[in-house]
Motif scaffolding. Structure first.
Motif, PDB file in Angstrom:
ATOM      1  N   ILE A  32      -3.772  21.166  71.832  1.00  0.00           N
ATOM      2  CA  ILE A  32      -5.063  20.471  71.950  1.00  0.00           C
ATOM      3  C   ILE A  32      -6.221  21.294  71.379  1.00  0.00           C
ATOM      4  O   ILE A  32      -7.306  20.781  71.189  1.00  0.00           O
ATOM      5  CB  ILE A  32      -5.420  20.076  73.417  1.00  0.00           C
ATOM      6  CG1 ILE A  32      -5.302  21.268  74.339  1.00  0.00           C
ATOM      7  CG2 ILE A  32      -4.604  18.898  73.875  1.00  0.00           C
ATOM      8  CD1 ILE A  32      -6.061  21.061  75.631  1.00  0.00           C
ATOM      9  N   VAL A  33      -5.969  22.565  71.104  1.00  0.00           N
ATOM     10  CA  VAL A  33      -7.045  23.412  70.577  1.00  0.00           C
ATOM     11  C   VAL A  33      -7.162  23.237  69.053  1.00  0.00           C
ATOM     12  O   VAL A  33      -6.195  22.846  68.398  1.00  0.00           O
ATOM     13  CB  VAL A  33      -6.802  24.904  70.920  1.00  0.00           C
ATOM     14  CG1 VAL A  33      -6.925  25.146  72.408  1.00  0.00           C
ATOM     15  CG2 VAL A  33      -5.454  25.377  70.406  1.00  0.00           C
ATOM     16  N   TRP A  39      -4.461  30.277  69.646  1.00  0.00           N
ATOM     17  CA  TRP A  39      -3.149  29.679  69.949  1.00  0.00           C
ATOM     18  C   TRP A  39      -2.571  29.021  68.695  1.00  0.00           C
ATOM     19  O   TRP A  39      -1.364  29.093  68.452  1.00  0.00           O
ATOM     20  CB  TRP A  39      -3.242  28.629  71.058  1.00  0.00           C
ATOM     21  CG  TRP A  39      -3.662  29.144  72.405  1.00  0.00           C
ATOM     22  CD1 TRP A  39      -3.974  30.433  72.732  1.00  0.00           C
ATOM     23  CD2 TRP A  39      -3.806  28.377  73.607  1.00  0.00           C
ATOM     24  NE1 TRP A  39      -4.313  30.505  74.055  1.00  0.00           N
ATOM     25  CE2 TRP A  39      -4.223  29.273  74.624  1.00  0.00           C
ATOM     26  CE3 TRP A  39      -3.645  27.035  73.929  1.00  0.00           C
ATOM     27  CZ2 TRP A  39      -4.472  28.847  75.930  1.00  0.00           C
ATOM     28  CZ3 TRP A  39      -3.889  26.623  75.232  1.00  0.00           C
ATOM     29  CH2 TRP A  39      -4.293  27.520  76.220  1.00  0.00           C
ATOM     30  N   THR A  89      -1.352  24.143  77.828  1.00  0.00           N
ATOM     31  CA  THR A  89      -2.003  24.862  78.928  1.00  0.00           C
ATOM     32  C   THR A  89      -1.139  24.773  80.189  1.00  0.00           C
ATOM     33  O   THR A  89      -0.525  23.733  80.463  1.00  0.00           O
ATOM     34  CB  THR A  89      -3.388  24.260  79.268  1.00  0.00           C
ATOM     35  OG1 THR A  89      -3.207  22.922  79.763  1.00  0.00           O
ATOM     36  CG2 THR A  89      -4.306  24.228  78.062  1.00  0.00           C
ATOM     37  N   ARG A 148     -11.704  33.169  82.115  1.00  0.00           N
ATOM     38  CA  ARG A 148     -12.643  32.063  82.363  1.00  0.00           C
ATOM     39  C   ARG A 148     -14.023  32.582  82.757  1.00  0.00           C
ATOM     40  O   ARG A 148     -14.170  33.604  83.451  1.00  0.00           O
ATOM     41  CB  ARG A 148     -12.126  31.155  83.476  1.00  0.00           C
ATOM     42  CG  ARG A 148     -10.815  30.533  83.159  1.00  0.00           C
ATOM     43  CD  ARG A 148     -10.804  29.752  81.872  1.00  0.00           C
ATOM     44  NE  ARG A 148     -11.341  28.420  81.986  1.00  0.00           N
ATOM     45  CZ  ARG A 148     -11.274  27.507  81.020  1.00  0.00           C
ATOM     46  NH1 ARG A 148     -10.715  27.809  79.848  1.00  0.00           N
ATOM     47  NH2 ARG A 148     -11.775  26.317  81.173  1.00  0.00           N
ATOM     48  N   ARG A 168     -18.560  20.904  83.947  1.00  0.00           N
ATOM     49  CA  ARG A 168     -17.344  20.450  83.244  1.00  0.00           C
ATOM     50  C   ARG A 168     -16.154  21.312  83.687  1.00  0.00           C
ATOM     51  O   ARG A 168     -16.241  22.538  83.703  1.00  0.00           O
ATOM     52  CB  ARG A 168     -17.534  20.599  81.735  1.00  0.00           C
ATOM     53  CG  ARG A 168     -16.292  20.298  80.920  1.00  0.00           C
ATOM     54  CD  ARG A 168     -15.402  21.498  80.673  1.00  0.00           C
ATOM     55  NE  ARG A 168     -14.095  21.056  80.175  1.00  0.00           N
ATOM     56  CZ  ARG A 168     -13.130  21.855  79.759  1.00  0.00           C
ATOM     57  NH1 ARG A 168     -13.295  23.147  79.746  1.00  0.00           N
ATOM     58  NH2 ARG A 168     -11.981  21.378  79.359  1.00  0.00           N
ATOM     59  N   THR A 170     -11.666  21.652  83.312  1.00  0.00           N
ATOM     60  CA  THR A 170     -10.381  21.160  82.804  1.00  0.00           C
ATOM     61  C   THR A 170      -9.788  20.345  83.965  1.00  0.00           C
ATOM     62  O   THR A 170      -9.819  20.816  85.098  1.00  0.00           O
ATOM     63  CB  THR A 170      -9.453  22.361  82.496  1.00  0.00           C
ATOM     64  OG1 THR A 170     -10.209  23.309  81.725  1.00  0.00           O
ATOM     65  CG2 THR A 170      -8.219  21.927  81.726  1.00  0.00           C
ATOM     66  N   LEU A 191     -11.753  19.335  76.256  1.00  0.00           N
ATOM     67  CA  LEU A 191     -12.544  20.257  75.426  1.00  0.00           C
ATOM     68  C   LEU A 191     -13.373  19.571  74.352  1.00  0.00           C
ATOM     69  O   LEU A 191     -14.531  19.926  74.111  1.00  0.00           O
ATOM     70  CB  LEU A 191     -11.584  21.172  74.677  1.00  0.00           C
ATOM     71  CG  LEU A 191     -11.195  22.501  75.272  1.00  0.00           C
ATOM     72  CD1 LEU A 191     -10.358  23.268  74.271  1.00  0.00           C
ATOM     73  CD2 LEU A 191     -12.437  23.271  75.654  1.00  0.00           C
ATOM     74  N   ASP A 209     -14.267  29.638  78.268  1.00  0.00           N
ATOM     75  CA  ASP A 209     -13.981  31.054  78.011  1.00  0.00           C
ATOM     76  C   ASP A 209     -14.789  31.517  76.799  1.00  0.00           C
ATOM     77  O   ASP A 209     -15.420  30.710  76.105  1.00  0.00           O
ATOM     78  CB  ASP A 209     -12.469  31.300  77.840  1.00  0.00           C
ATOM     79  CG  ASP A 209     -11.871  30.614  76.602  1.00  0.00           C
ATOM     80  OD1 ASP A 209     -12.484  30.694  75.518  1.00  0.00           O
ATOM     81  OD2 ASP A 209     -10.802  30.004  76.714  1.00  0.00           O
ATOM     82  N   LEU A 212     -14.100  29.895  73.334  1.00  0.00           N
ATOM     83  CA  LEU A 212     -14.593  28.514  73.201  1.00  0.00           C
ATOM     84  C   LEU A 212     -16.112  28.511  73.076  1.00  0.00           C
ATOM     85  O   LEU A 212     -16.677  27.781  72.256  1.00  0.00           O
ATOM     86  CB  LEU A 212     -14.185  27.680  74.415  1.00  0.00           C
ATOM     87  CG  LEU A 212     -12.680  27.551  74.666  1.00  0.00           C
ATOM     88  CD1 LEU A 212     -12.421  26.783  75.960  1.00  0.00           C
ATOM     89  CD2 LEU A 212     -12.001  26.845  73.502  1.00  0.00           C
ATOM     90  N   PHE A 233      -6.056  32.058  82.081  1.00  0.00           N
ATOM     91  CA  PHE A 233      -5.788  30.695  81.614  1.00  0.00           C
ATOM     92  C   PHE A 233      -4.531  30.716  80.734  1.00  0.00           C
ATOM     93  O   PHE A 233      -4.618  30.777  79.501  1.00  0.00           O
ATOM     94  CB  PHE A 233      -7.011  30.170  80.849  1.00  0.00           C
ATOM     95  CG  PHE A 233      -7.077  28.664  80.787  1.00  0.00           C
ATOM     96  CD1 PHE A 233      -7.577  27.930  81.862  1.00  0.00           C
ATOM     97  CD2 PHE A 233      -6.634  27.975  79.671  1.00  0.00           C
ATOM     98  CE1 PHE A 233      -7.637  26.547  81.815  1.00  0.00           C
ATOM     99  CE2 PHE A 233      -6.700  26.584  79.612  1.00  0.00           C
ATOM    100  CZ  PHE A 233      -7.207  25.868  80.693  1.00  0.00           C
TER     101      PHE A 233
HETATM  102  C1  BEZ Z   1      -9.960  24.196  78.490  1.00  0.00           C
HETATM  103  O1  BEZ Z   1      -9.709  23.039  78.898  1.00  0.00           O
HETATM  104  O2  BEZ Z   1     -10.972  24.780  78.877  1.00  0.00           O
HETATM  105  C2  BEZ Z   1      -9.042  24.871  77.518  1.00  0.00           C
HETATM  106  C3  BEZ Z   1      -8.052  24.158  76.897  1.00  0.00           C
HETATM  107  C4  BEZ Z   1      -7.203  24.825  76.014  1.00  0.00           C
HETATM  108  C5  BEZ Z   1      -7.376  26.154  75.731  1.00  0.00           C
HETATM  109  C6  BEZ Z   1      -8.366  26.865  76.344  1.00  0.00           C
HETATM  110  C7  BEZ Z   1      -9.202  26.209  77.236  1.00  0.00           C
END
Ligand code: BEZ
Length: 325
Positions: A32-33, A39, A89, A148, A168, A170, A191, A209, A212, A233
């Motif tokens: 998803i990133v 990753w 994740t 985090r 917000r 996850t 995200l 984090d 991000l 995480f």
């Molecule tokens: C998040 O939902 O914050 C997240 C998702 C994937 C990688 C890192 C953080």
């Protein structure tokens, strides 16, 4: 070399190449990133290594940014065999296997290095063994994201500043509990929606984090970066159970070994990434406030009481974490 002999060698080589191509497996790997995330880079490096080590028998094509759907959908695709691999994740796994929530205990580890030791320890490794039965995919190893923290659009000097704020998160229970105990209105959100939501006031702050905050430019919408490092995480490497059934033992070891190596590489990589991104964020208008467990007061005890009742794994992880040097 005689002409006939040369022809024989050429024919044999061509035959071998055709045989390998006939059995070649291009593995589709979902994340998803975004592609720029560590990753995704680890997944690409793993694919290159596999391709080289197997002379092209295995290759990997990555689908970043949730192109194949969200993680719940990707997990279903792994179960049916529509997807071959995912770097997913541990948050999503927690939605299926609640014991995984213990990995998100506040201040279970101090930093990404300790996270690596704990995730390669007996309790976390035993949890991987449950995945084929409980989620229909094989867990081949762990990695991690950076620790985090919170990026808030409001000044944050005490935990009480979080009360009533739309934060917000996850979408999964350990983090939802953490923010509810802090008196915040936890707002589950993927995200991809975070930047706009910070900009239009749908949320006041985000649990995220350092990577991000910097790479997805959340800092542009923030007032205070609360560098709390309150949770690790983890990311889990998954292979479709269906694909796994068709693989030889040697191939399973090759694929699992390459995935583990590149996921584990993230523990060291993030020591550096956190440092670089922190320096970059410090060059922006955002105020960086570093805090430790004391900042959260009784909330941590309350969280622990709830989760010790929910999963026996938490006490085991705490014991192992306490022994990490
Ligand atoms: C998040 O939902 O914050 C997240 C998702 C994937 C990688 C890192 C953080």
């Amino acid at each position: 070399m005689k002409f006939n002999k040369l022809l024989t060698i050429l024919a044999a080589t061509a035959g071998l190449a055709m045989g390998a191509a006939a059995h070649a497996k291009e593995m589709r790997l979902g994340l998803i990133v975004p592609a720029s995330h560590e990753w995704s880079k680890a997944a690409v490096a793993m694919g290159e290594e596999l391709k080289q080590k197997t002379n092209g028998k295995y290759s990997v094509t990555i689908f970043p940014s949730g192109q194949l759907g969200n993680e719940a959908q990707m997990l279903q695709q792994l179960q049916t065999g529509a997807l071959d691999m995912a770097f997913m994740t541990a948050a999503e796994i927690t939605n299926r296997v609640p014991d995984y929530g213990a990995l998100f205990a506040p201040y279970l580890v101090k930093d990404v290095r300790q996270a690596g030791v704990l995730l390669n320890g007996p309790t976390a490794q035993k949890m991987l063994e449950r995945l084929p039965r409980e989620v229909g995919a094989v867990g081949v190893g762990y990695g991690v994201a950076s620790m985090r923290l919170m990026l808030n659009g409001f000044p944050t000097n005490a935990a009480t500043d979080l009360k009533g704020r739309k934060m917000r998160i996850t979408p999964f229970p350990p983090v939802r509990d953490f923010y509810q105990l802090l008196g915040a209105a936890s707002t589950p959100m993927p995200l991809t929606d975070v930047y706009d939501s910070l900009a239009n006031g749908q949320v006041d702050g985000v649990d995220a984090d350092m990577e991000l905050v910097y790479r997805m430019k959340f800092y542009e919408r923030g007032n205070t970066l609360l560098q709390s490092n309150h949770m690790m995480f983890p990311v889990v490497g998954l292979v479709s159970g269906r694909l796994w059934q068709t693989m030889s033992t040697a191939d399973r070891e090759l694929v699992a070994g390459a995935a583990r190596k590149h996921l584990n590489g993230l523990f060291d990589r993030y020591v550096q990434v956190e440092h670089e991104m922190e320096k970059s964020v410090q060059g922006t208008k955002v105020k960086v406030v570093k805090v430790g467990p004391e900042f959260f007061g009784d909330t941590l005890k309350q969280w622990e009481e709830i989760w010790l009742k929910r999963t026996p794994v938490l006490a085991d992880l705490r014991r192992e974490a306490a022994a990490i040097k």
